[in-house]
Design a protein around this motif. Structure first.
Motif, PDB file in Angstrom:
ATOM      1  N   VAL A 120       6.350  10.472  -1.829  1.00 46.63           N
ATOM      2  CA  VAL A 120       6.535   9.390  -0.850  1.00 46.63           C
ATOM      3  C   VAL A 120       7.555   8.374  -1.361  1.00 46.63           C
ATOM      4  N   ASP A 121       7.476   8.048  -2.645  1.00 45.21           N
ATOM      5  CA  ASP A 121       8.382   7.097  -3.294  1.00 45.21           C
ATOM      6  C   ASP A 121       8.579   5.842  -2.448  1.00 45.21           C
ATOM      7  N   PRO A 122       7.511   5.087  -2.196  1.00 44.61           N
ATOM      8  CA  PRO A 122       7.592   3.934  -1.297  1.00 44.61           C
ATOM      9  C   PRO A 122       8.350   2.759  -1.906  1.00 44.61           C
ATOM     10  N   GLU A 123       8.836   1.889  -1.037  1.00 45.77           N
ATOM     11  CA  GLU A 123       9.451   0.648  -1.511  1.00 45.77           C
ATOM     12  C   GLU A 123       8.406  -0.275  -2.117  1.00 45.77           C
ATOM     13  N   VAL A 124       7.251  -0.356  -1.469  1.00 48.31           N
ATOM     14  CA  VAL A 124       6.168  -1.219  -1.952  1.00 48.31           C
ATOM     15  C   VAL A 124       4.873  -0.423  -1.985  1.00 48.31           C
ATOM     16  N   THR A 125       4.222  -0.438  -3.135  1.00 50.07           N
ATOM     17  CA  THR A 125       2.910   0.167  -3.279  1.00 50.07           C
ATOM     18  C   THR A 125       1.882  -0.948  -3.372  1.00 50.07           C
ATOM     19  N   VAL A 126       1.005  -1.031  -2.394  1.00 56.15           N
ATOM     20  CA  VAL A 126      -0.036  -2.055  -2.392  1.00 56.15           C
ATOM     21  C   VAL A 126      -1.252  -1.480  -3.121  1.00 56.15           C
ATOM     22  N   VAL A 127      -1.599  -2.121  -4.222  1.00 55.41           N
ATOM     23  CA  VAL A 127      -2.667  -1.657  -5.103  1.00 55.41           C
ATOM     24  C   VAL A 127      -3.949  -2.400  -4.725  1.00 55.41           C
ATOM     25  N   LEU A 128      -4.921  -1.666  -4.200  1.00 59.94           N
ATOM     26  CA  LEU A 128      -6.127  -2.277  -3.635  1.00 59.94           C
ATOM     27  C   LEU A 128      -7.289  -2.196  -4.618  1.00 59.94           C
ATOM     28  N   GLY A 129      -7.450  -3.226  -5.425  1.00 59.50           N
ATOM     29  CA  GLY A 129      -8.605  -3.309  -6.297  1.00 59.50           C
ATOM     30  C   GLY A 129      -8.368  -2.804  -7.711  1.00 59.50           C
ATOM     31  N   ALA A 130      -9.394  -2.995  -8.558  1.00 62.22           N
ATOM     32  CA  ALA A 130      -9.273  -2.761  -9.990  1.00 62.22           C
ATOM     33  C   ALA A 130      -9.108  -1.288 -10.348  1.00 62.22           C
ATOM     34  N   THR A 131      -9.784  -0.388  -9.644  1.00 66.49           N
ATOM     35  CA  THR A 131      -9.678   1.033  -9.977  1.00 66.49           C
ATOM     36  C   THR A 131      -8.272   1.547  -9.720  1.00 66.49           C
ATOM     37  N   ALA A 132      -7.694   1.195  -8.577  1.00 60.99           N
ATOM     38  CA  ALA A 132      -6.318   1.592  -8.285  1.00 60.99           C
ATOM     39  C   ALA A 132      -5.353   0.956  -9.272  1.00 60.99           C
ATOM     40  N   ALA A 133      -5.620  -0.295  -9.640  1.00 61.32           N
ATOM     41  CA  ALA A 133      -4.756  -0.978 -10.604  1.00 61.32           C
ATOM     42  C   ALA A 133      -4.789  -0.272 -11.951  1.00 61.32           C
ATOM     43  N   ARG A 134      -5.970   0.159 -12.359  1.00 59.00           N
ATOM     44  CA  ARG A 134      -6.064   0.880 -13.635  1.00 59.00           C
ATOM     45  C   ARG A 134      -5.263   2.175 -13.583  1.00 59.00           C
ATOM     46  N   ALA A 135      -5.367   2.880 -12.467  1.00 61.48           N
ATOM     47  CA  ALA A 135      -4.666   4.158 -12.333  1.00 61.48           C
ATOM     48  C   ALA A 135      -3.157   3.992 -12.332  1.00 61.48           C
ATOM     49  N   LEU A 136      -2.667   2.916 -11.719  1.00 59.10           N
ATOM     50  CA  LEU A 136      -1.225   2.753 -11.536  1.00 59.10           C
ATOM     51  C   LEU A 136      -0.570   1.790 -12.510  1.00 59.10           C
ATOM     52  N   LEU A 137      -1.301   0.781 -12.945  1.00 56.26           N
ATOM     53  CA  LEU A 137      -0.707  -0.282 -13.754  1.00 56.26           C
ATOM     54  C   LEU A 137      -1.307  -0.398 -15.148  1.00 56.26           C
ATOM     55  N   GLY A 138      -2.302   0.432 -15.442  1.00 57.19           N
ATOM     56  CA  GLY A 138      -2.855   0.467 -16.786  1.00 57.19           C
ATOM     57  C   GLY A 138      -4.079  -0.409 -16.954  1.00 57.19           C
ATOM     58  N   PRO A 139      -4.802  -0.221 -18.064  1.00 56.94           N
ATOM     59  CA  PRO A 139      -6.088  -0.904 -18.266  1.00 56.94           C
ATOM     60  C   PRO A 139      -5.980  -2.395 -18.531  1.00 56.94           C
ATOM     61  N   ASP A 140      -4.802  -2.864 -18.906  1.00 59.42           N
ATOM     62  CA  ASP A 140      -4.663  -4.284 -19.227  1.00 59.42           C
ATOM     63  C   ASP A 140      -4.317  -5.147 -18.017  1.00 59.42           C
ATOM     64  N   PHE A 141      -3.973  -4.511 -16.905  1.00 62.14           N
ATOM     65  CA  PHE A 141      -3.607  -5.282 -15.715  1.00 62.14           C
ATOM     66  C   PHE A 141      -4.860  -5.854 -15.066  1.00 62.14           C
ATOM     67  N   ARG A 142      -4.805  -7.126 -14.683  1.00 59.87           N
ATOM     68  CA  ARG A 142      -5.933  -7.782 -14.036  1.00 59.87           C
ATOM     69  C   ARG A 142      -5.529  -8.244 -12.637  1.00 59.87           C
ATOM     70  N   VAL A 143      -6.183  -7.671 -11.642  1.00 62.42           N
ATOM     71  CA  VAL A 143      -5.873  -8.024 -10.258  1.00 62.42           C
ATOM     72  C   VAL A 143      -6.113  -9.510 -10.018  1.00 62.42           C
ATOM     73  N   THR A 144      -7.188 -10.052 -10.580  1.00 58.53           N
ATOM     74  CA  THR A 144      -7.519 -11.463 -10.361  1.00 58.53           C
ATOM     75  C   THR A 144      -6.440 -12.386 -10.906  1.00 58.53           C
ATOM     76  N   ARG A 145      -5.729 -11.931 -11.916  1.00 57.72           N
ATOM     77  CA  ARG A 145      -4.714 -12.768 -12.549  1.00 57.72           C
ATOM     78  C   ARG A 145      -3.338 -12.598 -11.907  1.00 57.72           C
ATOM     79  N   HIS A 146      -3.056 -11.405 -11.410  1.00 64.02           N
ATOM     80  CA  HIS A 146      -1.686 -11.100 -10.960  1.00 64.02           C
ATOM     81  C   HIS A 146      -1.620 -10.653  -9.498  1.00 64.02           C
ATOM     82  N   ARG A 147      -2.639 -10.911  -8.728  1.00 67.99           N
ATOM     83  CA  ARG A 147      -2.606 -10.488  -7.334  1.00 67.99           C
ATOM     84  C   ARG A 147      -1.488 -11.217  -6.582  1.00 67.99           C
ATOM     85  N   GLY A 148      -0.875 -10.525  -5.650  1.00 70.72           N
ATOM     86  CA  GLY A 148       0.182 -11.123  -4.853  1.00 70.72           C
ATOM     87  C   GLY A 148       1.497 -11.321  -5.590  1.00 70.72           C
ATOM     88  N   GLU A 149       1.640 -10.746  -6.782  1.00 70.64           N
ATOM     89  CA  GLU A 149       2.885 -10.858  -7.551  1.00 70.64           C
ATOM     90  C   GLU A 149       3.577  -9.494  -7.568  1.00 70.64           C
TER      91      GLU A 149
END
Length: 213
Positions: free
Chosen positions: A131-160
């Motif tokens: 698909v190679d999208p322009e924007v990937t919207v990551v919905l929640g902590a599990t998706a964030a872990r899969a795509l952005l790694g274990p150190d990413f915190r949605v609560t800290r970086h949401r909307g960035e």
């Protein structure tokens, strides 16, 4: 069998239909044993937006489609209000089978383990490549872990907006199901809508940051 991983189940043909068909037979982790069926991603193959959630829920498991339950209705409303065409996005989950605990006649959602997330990652990575999208919207902590790694915190970086490659970004936010559980649903929804609006503006302008026009 444990979490042997999905890699061996990926097809030789690099297409979304081939992936979807192959995923029906995935036994990369033990979740396939109790789930009704694999719930693979759906949407246009050249989508500007990809939305990645955690896993299918009870209704999704029965219908075989992502985001068709209560959380999906919240998502549909927010996408419309953010100016993102629901018919022009690709929606999927980090984990393709419903994980649950039986409670009487109900099936109660259970969070996937790290091993289950990792086992299912080859499917998500293949979807991202195709698909190679322009924007990937990551919905929640599990998706964030899969795509952005274990150190990413949605609560800290949401909307960035976070760069994925040149001209493409991740934007993390809460999962829409969290809105349904929130003490103040209106406040939770407003924050969710604000994050999706950032995603829409990022795709439109290519400018990163919360202040993107």
């Amino acid at each position: 069998m444990g979490n042997i991983g999905a890699q061996r189940f990926l097809p030789d043909e690099a297409s979304l239909p081939a992936l979807r068909e192959a995923a029906r037979h995935c036994e990369g982790c033990d979740l396939y044993r109790d789930a009704t069926q694999t719930v693979f991603g759906e949407g246009v193959p050249d989508a500007r937006f990809m939305l990645v959630g955690e896993q299918p829920g009870d209704q999704e498991d029965h219908e075989g489609a992502p985001f068709v339950g209560p959380a999906g209705r919240v998502l549909d409303r927010a996408l419309e209000e953010a100016g993102i065409d629901r018919e022009a996005v690709y929606v999927t989950n980090a984990v393709k089978h419903f994980k649950f605990t039986p409670r009487g006649k109900r099936r109660i959602h259970q969070k996937p383990t790290i091993g289950e997330i990792n086992a299912c990652r080859p499917w998500l990575e293949a979807e991202m490549r195709l698909v190679d999208p322009e924007v990937t919207v990551v919905l929640g902590a599990t998706a964030a872990r899969a795509l952005l790694g274990p150190d990413f915190r949605v609560t800290r970086h949401r909307g960035e907006p976070v760069p994925r490659r040149e001209g493409a970004y991740y934007v993390a936010t809460i999962h829409p199901s969290a809105i349904l559980r929130a003490p103040d649903r209106d406040e939770a929804y407003a924050g969710f809508l604000a994050d999706l609006t950032v995603a829409a503006r990022t795709a439109a302008s290519g400018i990163t940051g919360p202040g993107a026009p």
